[in-house]
Design a protein around this motif. Structure first.
Motif, mmCIF file in Angstrom:
data_model
loop_
_atom_site.group_PDB
_atom_site.id
_atom_site.type_symbol
_atom_site.label_atom_id
_atom_site.label_comp_id
_atom_site.label_asym_id
_atom_site.label_seq_id
_atom_site.Cartn_x
_atom_site.Cartn_y
_atom_site.Cartn_z
ATOM 1 N N ALA A 281 0.829 -1.205 0.000
ATOM 2 C CA ALA A 281 0.000 0.000 0.000
ATOM 3 C C ALA A 281 0.865 1.256 0.000
ATOM 4 C CB ALA A 281 -0.922 -0.014 1.224
ATOM 5 N N SER A 282 1.944 1.264 0.792
ATOM 6 C CA SER A 282 2.849 2.418 0.841
ATOM 7 C C SER A 282 3.554 2.620 -0.498
ATOM 8 C CB SER A 282 3.882 2.227 1.956
ATOM 9 O OG SER A 282 3.246 2.054 3.206
ATOM 10 N N LEU A 283 4.003 1.528 -1.120
ATOM 11 C CA LEU A 283 4.650 1.625 -2.433
ATOM 12 C C LEU A 283 3.684 2.182 -3.480
ATOM 13 C CD1 LEU A 283 6.660 -1.721 -2.504
ATOM 14 C CD2 LEU A 283 7.627 0.582 -2.516
ATOM 15 N N THR A 284 2.418 1.789 -3.400
ATOM 16 C CA THR A 284 1.420 2.298 -4.333
ATOM 17 C C THR A 284 1.237 3.806 -4.177
ATOM 18 O OG1 THR A 284 0.249 0.177 -4.277
ATOM 19 C CG2 THR A 284 -0.977 2.091 -5.080
ATOM 20 N N GLY A 285 1.122 4.266 -2.920
ATOM 21 C CA GLY A 285 0.970 5.697 -2.681
ATOM 22 C C GLY A 285 2.158 6.489 -3.168
ATOM 23 N N LEU A 286 3.365 5.987 -2.911
ATOM 24 C CA LEU A 286 4.567 6.692 -3.355
ATOM 25 C C LEU A 286 4.645 6.732 -4.878
ATOM 26 C CD1 LEU A 286 7.191 8.086 -2.494
ATOM 27 C CD2 LEU A 286 8.303 5.855 -2.486
ATOM 28 N N ALA A 287 4.297 5.632 -5.542
ATOM 29 C CA ALA A 287 4.337 5.597 -7.004
ATOM 30 C C ALA A 287 3.344 6.593 -7.604
ATOM 31 C CB ALA A 287 4.036 4.176 -7.491
ATOM 32 N N LEU A 288 2.136 6.663 -7.058
ATOM 33 C CA LEU A 288 1.133 7.606 -7.568
ATOM 34 C C LEU A 288 1.593 9.050 -7.372
ATOM 35 C CD1 LEU A 288 -2.177 5.921 -6.335
ATOM 36 C CD2 LEU A 288 -1.276 5.999 -8.673
ATOM 37 N N ALA A 289 2.202 9.334 -6.224
ATOM 38 C CA ALA A 289 2.675 10.696 -5.968
ATOM 39 C C ALA A 289 3.817 11.068 -6.902
ATOM 40 C CB ALA A 289 3.116 10.823 -4.511
ATOM 41 N N VAL A 290 4.715 10.140 -7.173
ATOM 42 C CA VAL A 290 5.833 10.413 -8.085
ATOM 43 C C VAL A 290 5.312 10.668 -9.496
ATOM 44 C CG1 VAL A 290 7.847 9.364 -9.192
ATOM 45 C CG2 VAL A 290 7.548 9.150 -6.733
ATOM 46 N N ILE A 291 4.386 9.828 -9.944
ATOM 47 C CA ILE A 291 3.811 10.022 -11.290
ATOM 48 C C ILE A 291 3.107 11.368 -11.384
ATOM 49 C CG2 ILE A 291 2.046 9.171 -12.886
ATOM 50 C CD1 ILE A 291 2.687 6.341 -11.848
ATOM 51 N N ASN A 292 2.335 11.726 -10.363
ATOM 52 C CA ASN A 292 1.622 13.010 -10.354
ATOM 53 C C ASN A 292 2.603 14.181 -10.378
ATOM 54 O OD1 ASN A 292 -1.039 14.561 -9.742
ATOM 55 N ND2 ASN A 292 0.399 15.306 -8.189
ATOM 56 N N HIS A 293 3.719 14.053 -9.649
ATOM 57 C CA HIS A 293 4.697 15.144 -9.578
ATOM 58 C C HIS A 293 5.444 15.296 -10.899
ATOM 59 C CE1 HIS A 293 7.373 17.948 -7.536
ATOM 60 N NE2 HIS A 293 8.404 17.314 -8.097
ATOM 61 N N ILE A 294 5.791 14.170 -11.534
ATOM 62 C CA ILE A 294 6.570 14.240 -12.776
ATOM 63 C C ILE A 294 5.708 14.746 -13.939
ATOM 64 C CG2 ILE A 294 7.791 12.842 -14.501
ATOM 65 C CD1 ILE A 294 8.788 11.097 -12.217
ATOM 66 N N THR A 295 4.493 14.248 -14.032
ATOM 67 C CA THR A 295 3.621 14.600 -15.157
ATOM 68 C C THR A 295 2.890 15.927 -14.971
ATOM 69 O OG1 THR A 295 1.806 13.328 -14.164
ATOM 70 C CG2 THR A 295 3.274 12.173 -15.701
ATOM 71 N N LYS A 296 2.980 16.519 -13.763
ATOM 72 C CA LYS A 296 2.288 17.791 -13.477
ATOM 73 C C LYS A 296 0.783 17.679 -13.706
ATOM 74 C CE LYS A 296 6.357 19.830 -13.065
ATOM 75 N NZ LYS A 296 6.902 20.258 -11.756
ATOM 76 N N MET A 297 0.200 16.556 -13.353
ATOM 77 C CA MET A 297 -1.233 16.342 -13.582
ATOM 78 C C MET A 297 -2.094 17.048 -12.532
ATOM 79 S SD MET A 297 -1.054 12.274 -14.547
ATOM 80 C CE MET A 297 -2.821 12.130 -14.810
ATOM 81 N N HIS A 298 -1.511 17.354 -11.371
ATOM 82 C CA HIS A 298 -2.221 18.055 -10.297
ATOM 83 C C HIS A 298 -3.463 17.297 -9.826
ATOM 84 C CE1 HIS A 298 0.404 21.475 -10.890
ATOM 85 N NE2 HIS A 298 0.087 21.504 -12.181
ATOM 86 N N LEU A 299 -3.371 15.976 -9.842
ATOM 87 C CA LEU A 299 -4.477 15.170 -9.320
ATOM 88 C C LEU A 299 -4.436 15.081 -7.799
ATOM 89 C CD1 LEU A 299 -4.509 12.225 -11.912
ATOM 90 C CD2 LEU A 299 -5.996 14.239 -11.824
#
Length: 601
Positions: A281-299
């Motif tokens: 669960a922690s790895l999933t949260g970190l992966a989603l945050a990294v993707i959001n930060h890199i892509t600038k999706m602002h989700l």
């Protein structure tokens, strides 16, 4: 009879000599060794011990040096110091405080949660109490928290390092009790988490019935607002729900997958499933945050990103260390080494790993490891002489006539450890007192609860001692956690740099009063662990010991009539010869008898 009488007089004198040295300030390790050697030589002169007894002492000391389990202590110490000195405590307190700050008692709840995280990383009471005292106490005083609640929360949360894995106390207790460190971690996990929950319930109760004692943070104190003025908690809640769903889904399939991958014959333990689900669960949260930060999706909101980047890396490190130990993939020593390497990687990722910090961490680790090793060597010399004088029998006789039997033994031992914990450090208690009590506990505790194996009984005993030692760290006027907070709390009135108000100094009596409620909570938890052993033993695999007769039966070769009969169609003599050939020992005996018969005239 004379030797037993001399030993009965000799052993109490050893105790008197030892505590005289300790009370006069003599270093603990040298006090232990000096007492053991002095009374050992006196015993030889008095004829109690054989002159050659001390020839075995070097072997005992070399055995300590070769103990791989103790390597986990410097590894976990180094891991904790690196994480603590790289600013992890500050980041955690600030971020978690922002999450819970808008509700009453939120800062106190944040301190408890961060204390639990620091307990699972630093493992040292002093580091946790001092860090939270420097960072969170001024914030709590600034916004009107009750001083007793503020100081009590900080000191109690700091002592969680005694009971939550991977704790140094649990490593030492497992070594002294002769049990697995992994089992000790598994047994202490649920009681430690329940104690954290008990602290939080207490703060929630205070917030409901005495709201003025734990006010919420004002809106201007919230740092991670969105551009539209929203707090960002909704986005964080959605992220938590997604991670929770992933963790729950893994928990449903974990046993089937791990049983197949690791070729297990038994189902996975509950604590293993929980730890691995939290890791995923922690790895999933970190992966989603990294993707959001890199892509600038602002989700994700700013608060959700900040919480993820600050909270998830140390959580993943903790879960990976404990998960590999619980899975049986790594020993506690290997898990500690992995944790130390992970701490270095996290510090590098934050660009806070400097040469002075590394040097300081290595020096402090070496000091603590040397301190522990010398105390262990001194206690070995003391216990060597103590046991040679039948001291363990003397201790056993102290408890065998006690009212209440095994329950009376548990109560008296807990009172003794509680009192000793007010005066001396847990290392001294673990190395001096526990080896004297362990043989008695191993003899009488397994029969206390039906179906409890000796290994489960000793793990249960070790967790009770660890929880008790945690309680004694808070007891006025000698609790160590109180002294640590006193060293960093404001001794004089000061002007707050944010509000500009004059904040009165923190008095020692306020720190003492603050600890009382949490001492009661800890004692409640100790009673629960004693009354419900399943809290400890539920996650430990039950391994039944085989008797010598059962072992011999399993090793015995199958009888001819029990196996498939390979002699079908043979006459009686041939079958007898075949049976003799199947039993090598019988064939040898028959051959020897034939030779003797030939030699006879």
């Amino acid at each position: 009879m004379q030797t037993t009488f001399l030993a009965q007089q000799f052993v109490p004198l050893m105790f008197i000599g030892l505590f005289t040295l300790l009370l006069t300030g003599f270093p603990v390790a040298f006090g232990l060794a000096a007492t053991g050697l002095a009374f050992g030589f006196v015993g030889i002169e008095a004829g109690i011990f054989p002159a050659a007894m001390f020839q075995a002492l070097p072997l005992r000391i070399f055995g300590i040096m070769q103990n791989d389990t103790l390597l986990a202590i410097p590894f976990f110490t180094f891991m904790g110091i690196i994480l603590e000195r790289s600013g992890m405590a500050e980041d955690l307190l600030e971020t978690v405080g922002q999450v819970f700050g808008p509700v009453r008692g939120g800062v106190a709840i944040a301190v408890i949660l961060v204390g639990a995280l620091l307990a699972a990383t630093t493992g040292v009471v002093a580091a946790a109490v001092i860090s939270m005292g420097l960072i969170s106490l001024p914030i709590m005083l600034r916004y009107g928290y009750s001083r007793t609640i503020a100081t009590g929360t900080i000191t109690a949360s700091g002592t969680l390092a005694q009971a939550i894995p991977p704790s140094l106390v649990l490593i030492v207790l497992a070594d002294q009790l002769g049990r697995s460190v992994g089992d000790m971690y598994s047994g202490a996990l649920i009681p430690g988490l329940l104690l954290v929950g008990l602290y939080i319930l207490f703060i929630v109760a205070v917030a409901i019935f005495k709201p003025d004692m734990v006010p919420a943070l004002p809106p201007e104190a919230l740092l991670y607002k969105e551009d539209n003025g929203k707090s960002g908690h909704r986005s964080l809640l959605v992220l938590v729900l997604i991670c929770g769903a992933v963790g729950y889904g893994w928990a449903q399939v974990h046993d089937g997958l791990m049983t197949k991958w690791l070729e297990r014959a038994v189902p996975s333990a509950g604590d293993e499933i929980v730890i691995m689900s939290l890791t995923l669960a922690s790895l999933t949260g970190l992966a989603l945050a990294v993707i959001n930060h890199i892509t600038k999706m602002h989700l994700l909101s700013r608060l959700a990103e900040q919480v993820t980047f600050v909270l998830m890396p140390p959580l993943i490190l903790i879960f990976l260390v404990l998960g590999t130990i619980f899975l049986g993939v790594a020993t506690p020593t290997e898990g500690g080494a992995m944790g130390a390497l992970g701490a270095i990687i996290l510090a590098l990722g934050k660009r806070r790993l400097t040469l002075p910090l590394t040097k300081q961490a290595l020096e402090n680790t070496a000091k603590l490891a040397t301190f522990v090793l010398f105390i262990l060597i001194g206690s070995t010399v003391f216990s060597f002489t103590f046991n040679a004088a039948d001291g363990h029998i003397w201790v056993e006789h102290l408890f065998d006539k006690m009212p209440g039997g095994a329950w009376g033994f548990l109560i008296v031992v807990n009172i003794l450890v509680f009192i000793l914990g007010c005066f001396i450090d847990f290392f001294e208690i673990a190395f001096i007192v526990i080896p004297l009590l362990a043989p008695v506990a191993e003899k009488i505790l397994p029969g206390l609860v039906p179906g409890m194996t000796p290994d489960q009984a000793m793990i249960w005993f070790g967790v009770i001692i660890a929880m008790n030692l945690q309680t004694s760290f808070l007891t006025p006027p000698f609790g160590f956690a109180l002294f640590y907070l006193r060293s960093v709390a404001a001794k004089f009135d000061y002007k707050d740099r944010v509000t500009g108000k004059l904040i009165p100094s923190v008095k020692t009596i306020e720190i003492y009063k603050g600890s009382i409620a949490f001492i009661i909570l800890q004692l409640i938890m100790v009673v629960c662990v004693i009354a419900f052993p399943v809290l400890v033993t539920g996650g430990i695999e039950k391994v039944e010991a085989l008797s010598s007769e059962q072992i011999m039966n399993q090793l015995e070769m199958p009888k001819p009539e029990e196996a498939a009969d390979p002699t079908a169609g043979m006459d009686t003599g041939a079958k007898a010869d075949e049976a003799a050939n199947d039993d090598p020992m019988k064939a040898m005996m028959e051959a020897a008898e034939k030779e003797d018969a030939k030699k006879k005239p």
